[in-house]
Each structure stands twice: as structure tokens, then as C-alpha cells.
Scaffold this active site. Structure first.
Site, PDB file in Angstrom:
ATOM      1  CE  LYS A 103      12.442 -26.979   2.868  1.00 27.13           C
ATOM      2  NZ  LYS A 103      10.944 -26.393   2.353  1.00 27.13           N
ATOM      3  N   GLY A 164       3.368 -20.688   2.306  1.00 25.75           N
ATOM      4  CA  GLY A 164       2.057 -20.674   1.665  1.00 25.75           C
ATOM      5  C   GLY A 164       1.403 -19.181   1.414  1.00 25.75           C
ATOM      6  CB  ALA A 190       8.530 -20.241   2.766  1.00 24.68           C
ATOM      7  N   GLY A 191       7.027 -18.320   0.599  1.00 22.28           N
ATOM      8  CA  GLY A 191       6.553 -17.008   0.647  1.00 22.28           C
ATOM      9  C   GLY A 191       6.426 -16.615  -1.033  1.00 22.28           C
ATOM     10  CG  ASN A 212       3.574 -26.751  -3.477  1.00 24.75           C
ATOM     11  OD1 ASN A 212       2.378 -26.409  -3.207  1.00 24.75           O
ATOM     12  ND2 ASN A 212       3.870 -27.906  -3.387  1.00 24.75           N
ATOM     13  CB  THR A 213       1.491 -21.897  -2.054  1.00 21.85           C
ATOM     14  OG1 THR A 213       1.916 -22.736  -0.957  1.00 21.85           O
ATOM     15  CG2 THR A 213      -0.035 -21.400  -1.840  1.00 21.85           C
TER      16      THR A 213
END
Lengths: 264, 385
Positions: A103, A164, A190-191, A212-213
Site C-alpha cells: 500500500k 484518524g 481513512a476517515g 483502524n482508528t
């Protein structure tokens, strides 16, 4: 789908040479052992991202030693500030035994952590020519996405919102354009901080979600991982079911409002 | 003594930059400000990346003290967002303590009668081998500020040796010119930390009585020259307590903020050492900084500069360091000795320490304590490219 029922097992997708079933990919942002366990056992992830720079550690911080062999590793190039650095990190990841997937993450801004699309295209072209399965993280821009396809990317990975931030699909309209025009898998990265946001993206027709976050910062990781799995499947089912039209204004009567008129 | 602290010495490189003027101007404006609790709350209500210098000043003000808990909650959110639970380990290695400066607060002051030493290459390797055996993968190389006894070439050689033992090599040495930073970069170090000590000219002049360090603006531009020399990142710090700590903390944040704006790719790191009493230096009058005030400063750093690494010194007690890591700081030093040649046995050259430390735990002990509070020790998160 058999008997008109949705089955994850029968709803596979292709990423380069890989046939995958899970549409949840664990991102690398906040690595924790219990997060890995939740992602594998509750979200049933088949791909787990790891930062090569962390895999480079000899101690217990090395993520590699915590990931089961049957799981696909997706090393990323986080820390790279340009295409040259990304390529060097990708090659190091391969040397460390992380496989051929990579990635690409190239960021020239430590504050907003936004991807550098221009350098990402350059890195994609180089690494694809070296046999990598290239998954570029990008700001959703149609022209860039087209260039990435030409450069040999295996998918495109537009951000939904800053990394994040858990702010969801702030770039929804632009991701929709990619879905309209790009034939490769579109993976939102992301987001995505909540299952409902993942569901919304899947309803649009994106191929998979990287998060993830949203899980890592939950109080109960296994519950949140399971919730993501269900939300992603629900969104996927809704997409396959082809949602009814949603009107921006007014209402649409189920019976025609002008049905009383005669044909004269 | 070179009289004027603002006049460059002939060998000091001048760069085309307005950052130091902007930092000085912001300190002047800061001195005129007072804040209310309401203004602190308004600052806390903003997204970190939307905060302006006025908001940051409010977080550092006495008006924010009653809102410390809210600041901690907010800092924790930013820490989790940018760094998760990771705590990055490193250890400093002092390879020489010769110094040509006369800084009244420093144990390496050239006027002090201490045991001076400079490690040779074999001793540096021996020290690094001993440190790396503890599991550490990042080292910070330090010297006293003597370009004569610790030349750029000598420090570069130490960096090259370090690359054989560590994955991440930083330096905290005297300010250099761009070409000298390039030399360090070519030899394996790509992170430079320079403590400004204080950003307040009158205070700076009072404590820096002689040597090249007395030239204040050359030091203030060190981070920028380091980045121009190809460094990946730079560290900042004020010795809190030399002057008004809130004012210096404000200046540190402004300086780092301006550097990040000009060099957005640069990694930014902040240190927050408190000045502690030094044996034999009882005559020095400084402004003590309480633990509460120190935490306020670190929280303000985290909220205003959420992307910055933050180190808490071994000058602080273990309990404070661990909890600060959980809330807002990200980087911790371990197995620290500020003396020369003290990690390995058999070194011919041994020198006295710069300051005493309060946290003497080993790497394993700190890692265990951090894990017990839910944090994740990380020895390396970096690839030298």
C-alpha cells in the site's frame, strides 16, 4: 446469490491475483495485539496492513510476529515523503518477507497527513513494473485515479476524511465519481470511524473498507470489530439490492398523484 | 565575552529566513496578553488544526489551570488520533563533555572543574553495543558544545558507528552550518535536536556568559539549517524555569509551528525539561516550574501541535513520566546516563555527568510499567531512507 440470500462466501472480489471474501481490511495506524485479534476473529479480516517501518523492529513491537500465516500482509510505505522513498520502503518490505502487496502512502505534510497524489502515481508506476500488487492511498481525484489505473495499480484507495479523524465520508461526492468511472476495486481508506459510515460507503458500491482508528479507539474492541463486519455486510447487501431512489426534496407517492386524469 | 548576543560570529552561516523575527515578535505580543477561562474554553472547542496562536496562548495561561482536566481529556483524544498507544523508546549517549560555553545553569560549563572526556571510536562502539543489548533501537548522540574537541567530523564518525547498532540515530549537539548537517546526514543521522534554552533575549543574555552559544539567533535558526541540510526532522525545547516558563513554552510552540508551516514534511519533536538545582550552583536564581504547570505546558503542546512527538526527560519522576506518556507525550528515554563512557566496562575515558536524573529504570522496567497502564512500548518506528 443462492436462494436470494446474501452469502459472504459467494460474494468474492479480486485484488490482483488474490480472491478475497472479507471486505474489511485492517489499517495499520494504531497497532495493538487485541486489535489484531478483534480484526481477525470478529471482523474476519483477510488482509492486515502493517507499516514496514514497524516490521523493521527486532523487538516485541514487530507486528510480523503477531499475524497468523494464512492472513495476507499488506505492508505500507508510511514515512515516505516521495516516490523514491516509497519504492525503497516497499522493496525493504519485500525483503523482510512481507510479500508482493504494497500500500503506497506518501505524505509530505506531518500535520494533515494527506497523500501526495503526484508522487503516488510515480511510485505506483515503478512498483507495478517490479511486480508489486500496488494499492495506492490517494486523495479522491478522477484524473489521478485514471493515471493510477494506467500506472498499474491493483485498486484505488481514496480517503473518506483525514486519517484518524473518524469523520466518515467527507469526500463522498468524489468517491462516487471514482465508482462511476474506475473499473478497479475502490477501497475507502481513512476517515471511516463508525460502522454506519462503513455501511454508507458500501451502499455506494465501494469494494471494501480499510479502517483502524474506529475500532482501535473503541472501549470494546471485539464488539466494534463485529459491528464493522455486520455494517459492511449490510451495506454490501443494500448495494446489491439496488436501493430505491432517495429524493432530495419533497416526496414520491407510491401511487401516481395524477392517476385520476382521463385519456381524452 | 562576545558582547552582543544578536551578532553572528564570522563562521556562523546566515540563512534567508524570517522565522526568528516572527518568533521574537510573537513573544512580544504574548507578553501583552491576559486570558479568561471563557477564552480557554473557546480554544478547547476548536479543532487542533484550526487553532491560532491566541488559542495556544490561552491554553498556556494561568486561566487554563482550573481547566486542566478538560485539557487532559482533549490532549488524550489528539494523542490517540496521531499516535495511538505507542510510546517510542530511545536513549541518549554522551560521547564527549568538553564545552567552550559558559552557561550558568549547565554542568558542562567550561568554567566548571569537572572530569572531561571524549570517547574514541572503539569506546563509542563499546558503549553503543552495551546500549543496544538492552533492546533499544534508537540513540541520541550528545556532546558538549566544543567544535574543537568534538568536531563535525568526529560526530559524523559517531553517527556512522551508530548505524551499525541502531535503526534510528539522532544528534543533540552544538548548532552547525548547513553543510555540517549534510555531513551528519550522509553518515547516518537524520534528526537534529537543539534546545534554545530560553527564547527571551534578556534572560538568554543573563545566563549565557560566553562562547558561541551566546549568539542567540544562530541557535534559533539551527532547526531550519538542519532541514536545509537534509534532515528528516528536528526537535525543539526550552529549559523551563530559566525565565518565565509559560512565555518560553509559547515560543517553543510558535517556533515549531512556523517551521512545520515552512517545511510541512518535517517531523517535529518537542522536549520539555525543567531546570533543576545543580550542585554548586545554588547562587542561580530561577523560576521554579511546578509539576502541574509542567503538565499544563505538555498538554498545550499536544493540543496545539497534535502531530509533534513529545519527550519527557528523565529529570522527571517515573510516575509523572508514565502518566504523561498516557495523556500526551510520546517518547521516553531509558537507561539514561548523562556521564561519559558509563554504559560499558573498560572505557579509558570517563567524564562527569551533565545533570542528575530522577528516573533510573531500565528499558524492561519502563516497558513493563507502561504496558501495565495500557501503553505499547515501541523500540523503532522508522526506516532510514
Amino acid at each position: 446469490m443462492k436462494d436470494n440470500l446474501y452469502s459472504v462466501a459467494q460474494d468474492s472480489w479480486q485484488l490482483g491475483p488474490l480472491t478475497l471474501h472479507s471486505r474489511f481490511i485492517l489499517g495499520s495506524g494504531k497497532f495493538r495485539l487485541d486489535l489484531i485479534e478483534a480484526a481477525l476473529n470478529q471482523a474476519e479480516a483477510e488482509i492486515i496492513t502493517l507499516a514496514v517501518r514497524r516490521a523493521n523492529s527486532a523487538g516485541e513491537g514487530n507486528i510480523l510476529q503477531h499475524i497468523p500465516e494464512h492472513i495476507h500482509l499488506l505492508p505500507n510505505t508510511s514515512g515516505a515523503r516521495n516516490a523514491e522513498e516509497a519504492c525503497r520502503i516497499a522493496r525493504l518490505g519485500r525483503e523482510l518477507g512481507c510479500g508482493d502487496m504494497v500500500k503506497i502512502e506518501i505524505m509530505r505534510d506531518s500535520k494533515y497527513l494527506l497523500p501526495d497524489n503526484y508522487e503516488t502515481i510515480k511510485a505506483t508506476e515503478i512498483l507495478a513494473s517490479e511486480g508489486f500488487i500496488v494499492m495506492p492511498y490517494m486523495y479522491p481525484d478522477l484524473n489521478v485515479a485514471r493515471d493510477l489505473v494506467t500506472a498499474g495499480a491493483a485498486c484505488v484507495m481514496p480517503l473518506g476524511a483525514p486519517i484518524g479523524s473518524n469523520r466518515g465520508l467527507e469526500t463522498k461526492a468524489f468517491i462516487q465519481i471514482l465508482l462511476n468511472e474506475i473499473d478497479l476495486p475502490v477501497i475507502v481508506d481513512a476517515g471511516i470511524g463508525k460502522p454506519s459510515q462503513a455501511c454508507e460507503a458500501m451502499e455506494m458500491g465501494v469494494t471494501a473498507i480499510m479502517a483502524n482508528t474506529g475500532i482501535a479507539t473503541a472501549s470494546n474492541l471485539p464488539y466494534m470489530a463485529a459491528a464493522f463486519k455486520k455494517a459492511i455486510e449490510a451495506g454490501r447487501m443494500a448495494y446489491l439490492a439496488k436501493p430505491g431512489r432517495v429524493l432530495e426534496h419533497g416526496a414520491e407517492a407510491s401511487s401516481p398523484l395524477t392517476g385520476f386524469l382521463r385519456n381524452e | 565575552m562576545n558582547a552582543d548576543i544578536m551578532t553572528y560570529l564570522p563562521a556562523m552561516e546566515k540563512i534567508d529566513s524570517s522565522i526568528k523575527e516572527e518568533v521574537f515578535a510573537s513573544i512580544d505580543r504574548y507578553c501583552e496578553l491576559t486570558f479568561t477561562e471563557q477564552q480557554v474554553k473557546a480554544a478547547l472547542a476548536k479543532d487542533s488544526v484550526e487553532m491560532n496562536l491566541f488559542d495556544y496562548a490561552a491554553l498556556l495561561s494561568p486561566a487554563a489551570l482550573p481547566l486542566l482536566e478538560q485539557m487532559a481529556e482533549r490532549a488524550l483524544v489528539e494523542r490517540k488520533r496521531y499516535f495511538g498507544d505507542a510510546v517510542y523508546f530511545f536513549s541518549p549517549l554522551y560521547i564527549a563533555n568538553y564545552c567552550e560555553n559558559r552557561c550558568l545553569y549547565c554542568g558542562f560549563n567550561c568554567g566548571e572543574k569537572i572530569q572531561r572526556a571524549r570517547l574514541d571510536k572503539q569506546e563509542i562502539a563499546r558503549e553503543m553495543e552495551a546500549m543496544a543489548a538492552s533492546g533499544l533501537e534508537e540513540v541520541l548522540i550528545l556532546t558538549g558544545e566544543s567544535p574543537t574537541m568534538s568536531s563535525p567530523e568526529y560526530i559524523a564518525a559517531a553517527c556512522k558507528i551508530a548505524r551499525g547498532y541502531f535503526k534510528n540515530v539522532g544528534v543533540e549537539v552544538y548548532p552547525m552550518n548547513v553543510r555540517e548537517y549534510e555531513l551528519l546526514r550522509e553518515n547516518g543521522s537524520d534528526f537534529v535536536t537543539v534546545f534554545q534554552e530560553t527564547y527571551q533575549p534578556t534572560v538568554y543574555e543573563r545566563y549565557h556568559k560566553g562562547g558561541a552559544k551566546r549568539v542567540m539567533p544562530y541557535r534559533l535558526e539551527a532547526q531550519e539549517r538542519a532541514l536545509m541540510g537534509g534532515m528528516r526532522g528536528v526537535g525543539f525545547g526550552a529549559l523551563l524555569g530559566l525565565g518565565d516558563a509559560r512565555r518560553d513554552a509559547f515560543a517553543v510552540g510558535v517556533h515549531a509551528h512556523l517551521i512545520q508551516k515552512r517545511y510541512p514534511w518535517a517531523e517535529i519533536s518537542l522536549s520539555c525539561p525543567r531546570l533543576r538545582p545543580i550542585a554548586g550552583q545554588d547562587h542561580i536564581q530561577f523560576d521554579p516550574v511546578s509539576e502541574t504547570e509542567l503538565l499544563q505546558i505538555i498538554l498545550a503542546y499536544r493540543i496545539f501541535l497534535p502531530y509533534a512527538g513529545i519527550t519527557v526527560s528523565t529529570r522527571e519522576r517515573a510516575g509523572f513520566r508514565d502518566q504523561a506518556m498516557k495523556l500526551c507525550a510520546t517518547k521516553i528515554s531509558a537507561e539514561v546516563s548523562t556521564g561519559i563512557g558509563s554504559h560499558a566496562n573498560g572505557n579509558e575515558h570517563q567524564g562527569d555527568a551533565q545533570f542528575d536524573i530522577a528516573d533510573e529504570r531500565t528499558v524492561l522496567e519502563i516497558a513493563a510499567d507502561l504496558k501495565a497502564i495500557g501503553m505499547q512500548p515501541v523500540m523503532n518506528d522508522y526506516i532510514y531512507v
